[in-house]
Design a protein around this motif. Structure first.
Motif, PDB file in Angstrom:
ATOM      1  N   UNK A   1      52.227  13.968  54.206  1.00 29.14           N
ATOM      2  CA  UNK A   1      51.775  13.528  53.330  1.00 29.14           C
ATOM      3  C   UNK A   1      50.805  13.273  53.121  1.00 29.14           C
ATOM      4  N   UNK A   2      50.543  13.149  51.946  1.00 28.21           N
ATOM      5  CA  UNK A   2      48.693  12.693  51.225  1.00 28.21           C
ATOM      6  C   UNK A   2      49.685  11.762  50.196  1.00 28.21           C
ATOM      7  N   UNK A   3      48.473  10.104  50.340  1.00 24.26           N
ATOM      8  CA  UNK A   3      48.020   9.986  50.079  1.00 24.26           C
ATOM      9  C   UNK A   3      46.965   9.495  49.566  1.00 24.26           C
ATOM     10  N   UNK A   4      46.648   8.157  48.209  1.00 26.94           N
ATOM     11  CA  UNK A   4      45.169   8.273  48.084  1.00 26.94           C
ATOM     12  C   UNK A   4      44.681   9.989  47.407  1.00 26.94           C
TER      13      UNK A   4
ATOM     14  N   UNK B   1      39.202   7.790  45.883  1.00 29.32           N
ATOM     15  CA  UNK B   1      40.075   6.836  46.355  1.00 29.32           C
ATOM     16  C   UNK B   1      40.025   7.630  47.521  1.00 29.32           C
ATOM     17  N   UNK B   2      40.430   7.192  48.743  1.00 27.70           N
ATOM     18  CA  UNK B   2      39.821   6.761  50.041  1.00 27.70           C
ATOM     19  C   UNK B   2      42.099   8.220  50.559  1.00 27.70           C
ATOM     20  N   UNK B   3      41.733   9.196  51.034  1.00 25.38           N
ATOM     21  CA  UNK B   3      42.765   9.388  50.940  1.00 25.38           C
ATOM     22  C   UNK B   3      43.403   9.761  52.508  1.00 25.38           C
TER      23      UNK B   3
ATOM     24  N   UNK C   1      44.725  11.074  59.426  1.00 30.66           N
ATOM     25  CA  UNK C   1      43.602  11.456  58.929  1.00 30.66           C
ATOM     26  C   UNK C   1      43.293  10.805  58.048  1.00 30.66           C
ATOM     27  N   UNK C   2      42.072   9.555  57.306  1.00 29.26           N
ATOM     28  CA  UNK C   2      41.905   9.450  56.562  1.00 29.26           C
ATOM     29  C   UNK C   2      40.258  10.406  56.606  1.00 29.26           C
ATOM     30  N   UNK C   3      40.340  10.423  55.229  1.00 28.17           N
ATOM     31  CA  UNK C   3      38.742  10.986  54.698  1.00 28.17           C
ATOM     32  C   UNK C   3      38.465  11.025  53.403  1.00 28.17           C
ATOM     33  N   UNK C   4      37.010  10.681  52.659  1.00 31.29           N
ATOM     34  CA  UNK C   4      36.845  10.569  51.338  1.00 31.29           C
ATOM     35  C   UNK C   4      35.923  12.042  50.745  1.00 31.29           C
ATOM     36  N   UNK C   5      36.962  13.092  51.881  1.00 27.03           N
ATOM     37  CA  UNK C   5      36.530  14.739  51.097  1.00 27.03           C
ATOM     38  C   UNK C   5      37.382  15.075  50.365  1.00 27.03           C
ATOM     39  N   UNK C   6      38.820  14.953  51.105  1.00 29.05           N
ATOM     40  CA  UNK C   6      39.452  15.590  50.156  1.00 29.05           C
ATOM     41  C   UNK C   6      39.674  15.125  48.387  1.00 29.05           C
ATOM     42  N   UNK C   7      39.474  14.107  48.012  1.00 30.73           N
ATOM     43  CA  UNK C   7      39.858  13.357  46.931  1.00 30.73           C
ATOM     44  C   UNK C   7      38.218  14.203  45.974  1.00 30.73           C
ATOM     45  N   UNK C   8      37.455  13.656  46.612  1.00 30.08           N
ATOM     46  CA  UNK C   8      36.157  14.807  46.579  1.00 30.08           C
ATOM     47  C   UNK C   8      36.395  16.306  45.408  1.00 30.08           C
ATOM     48  N   UNK C   9      37.343  16.946  46.240  1.00 29.67           N
ATOM     49  CA  UNK C   9      37.491  18.423  46.252  1.00 29.67           C
ATOM     50  C   UNK C   9      38.649  18.536  45.128  1.00 29.67           C
TER      51      UNK C   9
ATOM     52  N   UNK D   1      50.672  22.548  64.285  1.00 25.97           N
ATOM     53  CA  UNK D   1      50.319  22.392  65.988  1.00 25.97           C
ATOM     54  C   UNK D   1      51.510  23.334  66.463  1.00 25.97           C
ATOM     55  N   UNK D   2      49.946  23.996  67.245  1.00 28.02           N
ATOM     56  CA  UNK D   2      50.981  24.813  68.100  1.00 28.02           C
ATOM     57  C   UNK D   2      51.729  25.865  67.574  1.00 28.02           C
ATOM     58  N   UNK D   3      52.960  26.586  67.409  1.00 29.57           N
ATOM     59  CA  UNK D   3      53.635  27.577  66.467  1.00 29.57           C
ATOM     60  C   UNK D   3      54.316  26.422  65.242  1.00 29.57           C
ATOM     61  N   UNK D   4      54.199  25.632  65.086  1.00 27.22           N
ATOM     62  CA  UNK D   4      54.620  24.808  64.166  1.00 27.22           C
ATOM     63  C   UNK D   4      53.927  24.343  62.653  1.00 27.22           C
ATOM     64  N   UNK D   5      54.718  24.401  61.474  1.00 27.49           N
ATOM     65  CA  UNK D   5      53.827  24.022  59.984  1.00 27.49           C
ATOM     66  C   UNK D   5      54.587  23.195  59.871  1.00 27.49           C
ATOM     67  N   UNK D   6      53.644  22.695  58.645  1.00 24.42           N
ATOM     68  CA  UNK D   6      54.078  22.492  57.880  1.00 24.42           C
ATOM     69  C   UNK D   6      53.827  22.818  56.246  1.00 24.42           C
ATOM     70  N   UNK D   7      54.772  22.526  55.737  1.00 20.95           N
ATOM     71  CA  UNK D   7      54.544  23.355  53.648  1.00 20.95           C
ATOM     72  C   UNK D   7      53.623  22.843  53.604  1.00 20.95           C
ATOM     73  N   UNK D   8      53.055  23.699  52.959  1.00 24.01           N
ATOM     74  CA  UNK D   8      51.689  23.840  52.176  1.00 24.01           C
ATOM     75  C   UNK D   8      52.397  22.134  51.051  1.00 24.01           C
ATOM     76  N   UNK D   9      50.993  21.585  50.602  1.00 21.69           N
ATOM     77  CA  UNK D   9      50.616  20.654  49.732  1.00 21.69           C
ATOM     78  C   UNK D   9      49.931  21.262  48.439  1.00 21.69           C
ATOM     79  N   UNK D  10      50.090  20.998  47.260  1.00 22.53           N
ATOM     80  CA  UNK D  10      49.153  21.908  46.830  1.00 22.53           C
ATOM     81  C   UNK D  10      48.516  20.409  45.621  1.00 22.53           C
ATOM     82  N   UNK D  11      47.706  20.529  45.071  1.00 20.49           N
ATOM     83  CA  UNK D  11      47.556  19.823  44.147  1.00 20.49           C
ATOM     84  C   UNK D  11      46.162  20.589  42.958  1.00 20.49           C
ATOM     85  N   UNK D  12      46.942  19.728  41.505  1.00 21.61           N
ATOM     86  CA  UNK D  12      45.838  20.303  40.793  1.00 21.61           C
ATOM     87  C   UNK D  12      45.800  18.755  39.387  1.00 21.61           C
ATOM     88  N   UNK D  13      45.067  19.284  38.602  1.00 26.99           N
ATOM     89  CA  UNK D  13      44.850  17.712  38.401  1.00 26.99           C
ATOM     90  C   UNK D  13      45.379  18.195  36.930  1.00 26.99           C
TER      91      UNK D  13
END
Length: 85
Positions: free
Chosen positions: A8-11, A16-18, A53-61, A73-85
């Motif tokens: 999940x991603x917020x901010x 903002x700070x993600x 993870x707290x980051x200011x980089x993602x919003x800048x990208x 993590x290991x062989x476990x994965x998450x679904x992709x989160x896609x952002x577009x403005x």
């Protein structure tokens, strides 16, 4: 496809700070999960003991180009989160 990790991603708006959070299907935080950007072969971030993870980089990208993040993590994965403005 079944994804054992939940990312999940917020901010993520400019200025903002993600906060990125990785949990398992039971809502438990996943420590040490690596978060990848687009199709890069190396991870950008690693989650802490609270699965965060707290980051200011993602919003800048986010500059109008679609961007995706996903966790692993290991062989476990998450679904992709896609952002577009």
């Amino acid at each position: 496809l079944d994804y054992p990790l939940i990312l999940k991603a917020e901010g993520v708006k400019p200025g903002e700070t993600a906060v990125l959070t990785v949990t398992d299907k039971n809502g438990q935080p996943v420590e040490g999960a690596e978060i990848y950007l687009n199709d890069l072969s190396y991870s950008f971030w690693r989650t802490d003991a609270e699965g965060k993870v707290v980051t200011n980089i993602l919003p800048q990208l986010l500059n109008g180009e679609p961007l995706s993040i996903w966790a692993k993590k290991g062989n476990l994965k998450s679904k992709r989160l896609v952002f577009s403005e």
